[in-house]
Design a protein around this motif. Structure first.
Motif, short mmCIF file in Angstrom:
data_model
loop_
_atom_site.label_atom_id
_atom_site.label_comp_id
_atom_site.label_asym_id
_atom_site.label_seq_id
_atom_site.Cartn_x
_atom_site.Cartn_y
_atom_site.Cartn_z
N TRP A 95 1.48 9.34 12.68
CA TRP A 95 0.15 9.13 12.12
C TRP A 95 0.19 8.06 11.02
CZ3 TRP A 95 -2.17 9.52 7.36
CH2 TRP A 95 -3.56 9.47 7.36
N LEU A 96 1.22 8.12 10.16
CA LEU A 96 1.36 7.10 9.10
C LEU A 96 1.57 5.72 9.71
CD1 LEU A 96 3.49 8.91 6.38
CD2 LEU A 96 1.08 8.27 6.25
N ASN B 178 -3.39 0.05 11.04
CA ASN B 178 -4.83 -0.13 10.83
C ASN B 178 -5.10 -0.83 9.49
OD1 ASN B 178 -5.56 1.05 13.23
ND2 ASN B 178 -5.83 3.07 12.34
N ILE B 179 -4.37 -0.46 8.46
CA ILE B 179 -4.55 -1.09 7.14
C ILE B 179 -4.17 -2.56 7.20
CG2 ILE B 179 -3.65 -1.16 4.77
CD1 ILE B 179 -3.43 1.93 4.95
N THR C 165 0.40 11.69 3.91
CA THR C 165 -0.10 12.73 4.79
C THR C 165 0.69 14.01 4.51
OG1 THR C 165 -0.72 13.29 7.05
CG2 THR C 165 1.43 12.26 6.75
N ILE D 242 0.57 5.16 1.44
CA ILE D 242 -0.22 6.06 2.28
C ILE D 242 0.49 7.40 2.36
CG2 ILE D 242 -1.47 4.35 3.61
CD1 ILE D 242 0.61 4.45 5.74
N THR E 57 0.36 4.65 12.55
CA THR E 57 -0.96 4.21 13.02
C THR E 57 -1.82 3.76 11.85
OG1 THR E 57 -0.82 5.77 14.86
CG2 THR E 57 -3.01 4.94 14.30
N GLU E 58 -1.81 4.53 10.76
CA GLU E 58 -2.59 4.16 9.57
C GLU E 58 -2.12 2.83 8.98
OE1 GLU E 58 -5.42 5.53 7.95
OE2 GLU E 58 -5.44 6.31 9.98
N TYR F 263 0.83 -1.19 0.00
CA TYR F 263 0.00 0.00 0.00
C TYR F 263 0.87 1.24 0.00
CZ TYR F 263 -3.58 -3.28 1.54
OH TYR F 263 -4.42 -4.35 1.63
#
Length: 126
Positions: free
Chosen positions: A75-76, A82-83, A60, A58, A78-79, A56
């Protein structure tokens, strides 16, 4: 033949219900546009290929404030978790500056490319 008579002649030659014709043509164009959205993605593109490969990308944004890049990276992270629903491997990291019309950097875009680890890889990861 004057311009007014030519226009009147042309107007008479069109079907009397031109509004319905425009409506039908508009509907045809809308349906053609919707049909193009329903066409299958090419192999290697689209959301199914990313899920199948577990890779993936991602993104920001962050500004020049103190610690903003670290907050964006957190933040990345955490994302990504989550992904992937757990661990991942960071394949690449790229920072792209965003400039205004004067050529000054106003913000930056942080882009991560990640690969989700499979259950067996998670157990063997260091």
């Amino acid at each position: 033949m004057s311009a007014a008579r030519t226009f009147a002649f042309i107007a008479e030659s069109y079907p009397p219900d031109l509004k319905n014709m425009r409506g039908i043509l508009f509907t045809a164009f809308v349906l053609a546009g919707c049909a193009s959205v329903l066409v299958d993605n090419k192999q290697g593109q689209g959301k199914d290929s990313a899920a199948a490969s577990g890779t993936y990308s991602i993104t920001t944004l962050y500004d020049g404030d103190t610690g903003s890049r670290e907050r964006a990276a957190k933040w990345l992270d955490t994302e990504a978790r989550n992904i992937c629903a757990s661990d991942y491997t960071l394949i690449s990291e790229e920072t792209v500056p965003i400039m205004n019309y004067l050529g000054e950097v106003t913000d930056s875009r942080l882009i991560w490319k990640i690969k989700c680890l499979q259950q067996t890889e998670r157990a063997n990861a260091p």
